[in-house]
Design a protein around this motif. Structure first.
Motif, PDB file in Angstrom:
ATOM      1  N   GLN A 138      48.009 -31.406   1.550  1.00 57.06           N
ATOM      2  CA  GLN A 138      47.497 -32.432   0.660  1.00 57.06           C
ATOM      3  C   GLN A 138      47.337 -33.777   1.374  1.00 57.06           C
ATOM      4  OE1 GLN A 138      46.447 -31.495  -2.370  1.00 57.06           O
ATOM      5  NE2 GLN A 138      47.126 -29.460  -1.763  1.00 57.06           N
ATOM      6  N   MET A 139      48.156 -34.014   2.384  1.00 56.79           N
ATOM      7  CA  MET A 139      48.049 -35.250   3.152  1.00 56.79           C
ATOM      8  C   MET A 139      46.697 -35.342   3.853  1.00 56.79           C
ATOM      9  SD  MET A 139      49.376 -38.096   4.142  1.00 56.79           S
ATOM     10  CE  MET A 139      51.137 -38.018   3.798  1.00 56.79           C
ATOM     11  N   ARG A 140      46.121 -34.187   4.229  1.00 50.20           N
ATOM     12  CA  ARG A 140      44.845 -34.208   4.953  1.00 50.20           C
ATOM     13  C   ARG A 140      43.749 -34.859   4.131  1.00 50.20           C
ATOM     14  NH1 ARG A 140      43.468 -28.500   2.956  1.00 50.20           N
ATOM     15  NH2 ARG A 140      42.647 -29.292   1.010  1.00 50.20           N
ATOM     16  N   GLU A 141      43.777 -34.631   2.804  1.00 48.68           N
ATOM     17  CA  GLU A 141      42.741 -35.193   1.944  1.00 48.68           C
ATOM     18  C   GLU A 141      42.815 -36.711   1.914  1.00 48.68           C
ATOM     19  OE1 GLU A 141      40.401 -33.587   0.264  1.00 48.68           O
ATOM     20  OE2 GLU A 141      41.030 -31.513   0.598  1.00 48.68           O
ATOM     21  N   ILE A 142      44.028 -37.230   1.877  1.00 47.48           N
ATOM     22  CA  ILE A 142      44.205 -38.680   1.826  1.00 47.48           C
ATOM     23  C   ILE A 142      43.754 -39.316   3.133  1.00 47.48           C
ATOM     24  CG2 ILE A 142      45.931 -40.506   1.579  1.00 47.48           C
ATOM     25  CD1 ILE A 142      47.521 -38.607  -0.199  1.00 47.48           C
ATOM     26  N   VAL A 143      43.983 -38.612   4.258  1.00 47.21           N
ATOM     27  CA  VAL A 143      43.622 -39.149   5.566  1.00 47.21           C
ATOM     28  C   VAL A 143      42.118 -39.065   5.825  1.00 47.21           C
ATOM     29  CG1 VAL A 143      43.873 -38.759   8.053  1.00 47.21           C
ATOM     30  CG2 VAL A 143      45.883 -38.689   6.579  1.00 47.21           C
ATOM     31  N   LEU A 144      41.482 -37.972   5.399  1.00 44.31           N
ATOM     32  CA  LEU A 144      40.090 -37.735   5.766  1.00 44.31           C
ATOM     33  C   LEU A 144      39.072 -38.269   4.768  1.00 44.31           C
ATOM     34  CD1 LEU A 144      40.224 -34.065   7.152  1.00 44.31           C
ATOM     35  CD2 LEU A 144      40.155 -36.196   8.449  1.00 44.31           C
ATOM     36  N   PHE A 145      39.418 -38.284   3.471  1.00 49.87           N
ATOM     37  CA  PHE A 145      38.410 -38.556   2.448  1.00 49.87           C
ATOM     38  C   PHE A 145      38.760 -39.754   1.575  1.00 49.87           C
ATOM     39  CE2 PHE A 145      38.321 -33.942   3.223  1.00 49.87           C
ATOM     40  CZ  PHE A 145      37.036 -33.840   3.737  1.00 49.87           C
ATOM     41  N   SER A 147      38.746 -40.434  -1.585  1.00 51.53           N
ATOM     42  CA  SER A 147      38.665 -39.692  -2.842  1.00 51.53           C
ATOM     43  C   SER A 147      38.775 -40.619  -4.047  1.00 51.53           C
ATOM     44  CB  SER A 147      39.779 -38.638  -2.908  1.00 51.53           C
ATOM     45  OG  SER A 147      39.711 -37.750  -1.817  1.00 51.53           O
ATOM     46  N   ASP A 148      38.316 -40.129  -5.201  1.00 51.19           N
ATOM     47  CA  ASP A 148      38.473 -40.879  -6.446  1.00 51.19           C
ATOM     48  C   ASP A 148      39.936 -40.823  -6.890  1.00 51.19           C
ATOM     49  OD1 ASP A 148      38.771 -38.552  -8.550  1.00 51.19           O
ATOM     50  OD2 ASP A 148      37.085 -37.997  -7.277  1.00 51.19           O
ATOM     51  N   LEU A 149      40.266 -41.654  -7.851  1.00 49.94           N
ATOM     52  CA  LEU A 149      41.652 -41.827  -8.268  1.00 49.94           C
ATOM     53  C   LEU A 149      42.265 -40.530  -8.780  1.00 49.94           C
ATOM     54  CD1 LEU A 149      43.948 -43.851  -8.623  1.00 49.94           C
ATOM     55  CD2 LEU A 149      43.074 -44.345 -10.915  1.00 49.94           C
ATOM     56  N   MET A 150      41.500 -39.741  -9.530  1.00 47.96           N
ATOM     57  CA  MET A 150      42.026 -38.491 -10.076  1.00 47.96           C
ATOM     58  C   MET A 150      42.376 -37.511  -8.959  1.00 47.96           C
ATOM     59  SD  MET A 150      39.708 -37.800 -13.473  1.00 47.96           S
ATOM     60  CE  MET A 150      40.633 -36.328 -13.887  1.00 47.96           C
ATOM     61  N   MET A 151      41.523 -37.435  -7.926  1.00 44.40           N
ATOM     62  CA  MET A 151      41.776 -36.527  -6.821  1.00 44.40           C
ATOM     63  C   MET A 151      42.993 -36.973  -6.019  1.00 44.40           C
ATOM     64  SD  MET A 151      40.625 -33.709  -5.451  1.00 44.40           S
ATOM     65  CE  MET A 151      38.859 -33.417  -5.573  1.00 44.40           C
ATOM     66  N   VAL A 152      43.102 -38.273  -5.770  1.00 43.88           N
ATOM     67  CA  VAL A 152      44.265 -38.795  -5.053  1.00 43.88           C
ATOM     68  C   VAL A 152      45.542 -38.510  -5.845  1.00 43.88           C
ATOM     69  CG1 VAL A 152      45.417 -40.886  -4.249  1.00 43.88           C
ATOM     70  CG2 VAL A 152      42.978 -40.571  -3.826  1.00 43.88           C
ATOM     71  N   GLY A 153      45.487 -38.725  -7.161  1.00 42.08           N
ATOM     72  CA  GLY A 153      46.638 -38.436  -8.006  1.00 42.08           C
ATOM     73  C   GLY A 153      47.047 -36.981  -7.928  1.00 42.08           C
ATOM     74  N   HIS A 154      46.059 -36.101  -7.911  1.00 39.87           N
ATOM     75  CA  HIS A 154      46.339 -34.667  -7.795  1.00 39.87           C
ATOM     76  C   HIS A 154      47.080 -34.364  -6.501  1.00 39.87           C
ATOM     77  CE1 HIS A 154      45.694 -30.340  -7.491  1.00 39.87           C
ATOM     78  NE2 HIS A 154      45.090 -30.544  -6.332  1.00 39.87           N
ATOM     79  N   HIS A 155      46.619 -34.955  -5.395  1.00 42.24           N
ATOM     80  CA  HIS A 155      47.252 -34.691  -4.104  1.00 42.24           C
ATOM     81  C   HIS A 155      48.653 -35.262  -4.044  1.00 42.24           C
ATOM     82  CE1 HIS A 155      43.544 -33.044  -2.839  1.00 42.24           C
ATOM     83  NE2 HIS A 155      42.900 -34.193  -2.678  1.00 42.24           N
ATOM     84  N   ASN A 274      33.025 -36.933 -10.670  1.00 40.47           N
ATOM     85  CA  ASN A 274      31.742 -36.558 -11.271  1.00 40.47           C
ATOM     86  C   ASN A 274      31.956 -35.803 -12.567  1.00 40.47           C
ATOM     87  OD1 ASN A 274      30.392 -37.708  -9.135  1.00 40.47           O
ATOM     88  ND2 ASN A 274      30.272 -35.807  -7.962  1.00 40.47           N
ATOM     89  N   HIS A 275      32.965 -34.941 -12.563  1.00 36.87           N
ATOM     90  CA  HIS A 275      33.274 -34.169 -13.767  1.00 36.87           C
ATOM     91  C   HIS A 275      33.683 -35.093 -14.911  1.00 36.87           C
ATOM     92  CE1 HIS A 275      35.003 -30.962 -16.222  1.00 36.87           C
ATOM     93  NE2 HIS A 275      36.083 -31.704 -16.338  1.00 36.87           N
ATOM     94  N   ARG A 276      34.480 -36.123 -14.590  1.00 36.39           N
ATOM     95  CA  ARG A 276      34.938 -37.053 -15.623  1.00 36.39           C
ATOM     96  C   ARG A 276      33.762 -37.850 -16.175  1.00 36.39           C
ATOM     97  NH1 ARG A 276      36.690 -42.248 -14.897  1.00 36.39           N
ATOM     98  NH2 ARG A 276      36.909 -41.928 -12.647  1.00 36.39           N
TER      99      ARG A 276
END
Length: 285
Positions: A138-145, A147-155, A274-276
């Motif tokens: 999950q750390m990879r997503e925070i480092v590379l992208f 992301s929107d707030l919902m995705m960051v919260g998920h990670h 986008n879904h939201r």
């Protein structure tokens, strides 16, 4: 993030050096993971092990994504790899998770299940990686992208749960009256099944395979909840299992609800944001 975009714009010798560096780091991480997985049990529950295996999985995720991104493929028959749905999260951001969900997490789930049924106590270090690897992933997503707030919260929530469950297995399993290896295996299978269910998201995002998304995600939720319930059954005096079960239910409900809306919508939205927004537009109408 801007530095990552700059990384992909290089050409010539610099590009070749980036490919070699990414491939080398990826191969090192794979060797490190496999060597640790093959160690005999019992489960190594030390925090040093947690940090070590999390780092190895983090390096694998980042290096594999960078390697796929630099080579711009292989697209693996994905139609429209440059389409708008891959603008926020490029194709390589789905390929790497799908690879590890297919080659590690689902095999780990079934191996642990087999071990529980057969009464095997030595499951090597597979349960440890089933839990601790999620932190590094999950750390990879925070480092590379970006992301929107919902995705960051998920990670962030997933990273917290990975560490929390590791702490729980370390602190509470010893005090229960049930066989300790079984409790560790059940918790690991529960966590691994949640990550394995993400394969459905990847197939949906890359190939728009709605039925696969539905069945893979739903089955992963069934395994997770069944594992949690059986942990409570084996050790009803351990409050930790009640806490994790209560925490898992809303997470699973949200994932299942999101999956159903995606599939019934007919096409991938490409991200939670986008879904939201699409849902908000639909409500206004």
């Amino acid at each position: 993030w801007p530095p990552i975009k700059l990384f992909f714009r290089q050409q010539g010798f610099v590009w070749a050096a980036e490919v070699a560096l990414s491939l080398g780091a990826c191969l090192w991480s794979v060797y490190s993971i496999l060597a640790d997985l093959a160690r005999d049990g019992p489960h190594d529950e030390t925090w040093e092990h947690f940090m070590g295996l999390s780092f190895s999985w983090f390096v694998f995720n980042v290096s594999a994504m960078l390697f796929f991104g630099l080579l711009e493929g292989p697209t693996l028959c994905v139609i429209g790899p440059k389409s708008p749905k891959f603008e926020k999260f490029p194709l390589f951001s789905w390929q790497t998770p799908a690879l590890q969900q297919s080659l590690f997490f689902w095999p780990a789930v079934f191996f642990i299940l087999y071990g529980l049924i057969a009464g095997k106590e030595n499951l090597y270090q597979i349960p440890a990686h089933g839990v601790g690897s999620l932190f590094g992933q999950q750390m990879r997503e925070i480092v590379l992208f970006d992301s929107d707030l919902m995705m960051v919260g998920h990670h962030v929530v997933t990273m917290f749960l990975s560490g929390f469950i590791w702490w729980g297995m370390q602190s509470f399993a010893e005090s229960s009256g049930a066989p300790r290896p079984e409790l560790i295996a059940l918790n690991a299978m529960s966590v691994a099944s949640l990550e394995a269910g993400g394969l459905g998201v990847c197939l949906w995002s890359m190939f728009e395979m709605g039925q696969a998304y539905y069945y893979i995600m739903t089955f992963s939720h069934v395994v997770c909840l069944a594992s949690g319930w059986y942990s409570i059954y084996l050790a009803p005096s351990v409050k930790f299992f009640y806490v994790t079960f209560v925490l898992a239910v809303p997470l699973i409900h949200g994932r299942q609800k999101y999956m159903l809306k995606e599939v019934t919508g007919g096409r991938p939205t490409g991200g939670f944001e986008n879904h939201r927004f699409a849902n908000e537009d639909g409500k206004r109408k």
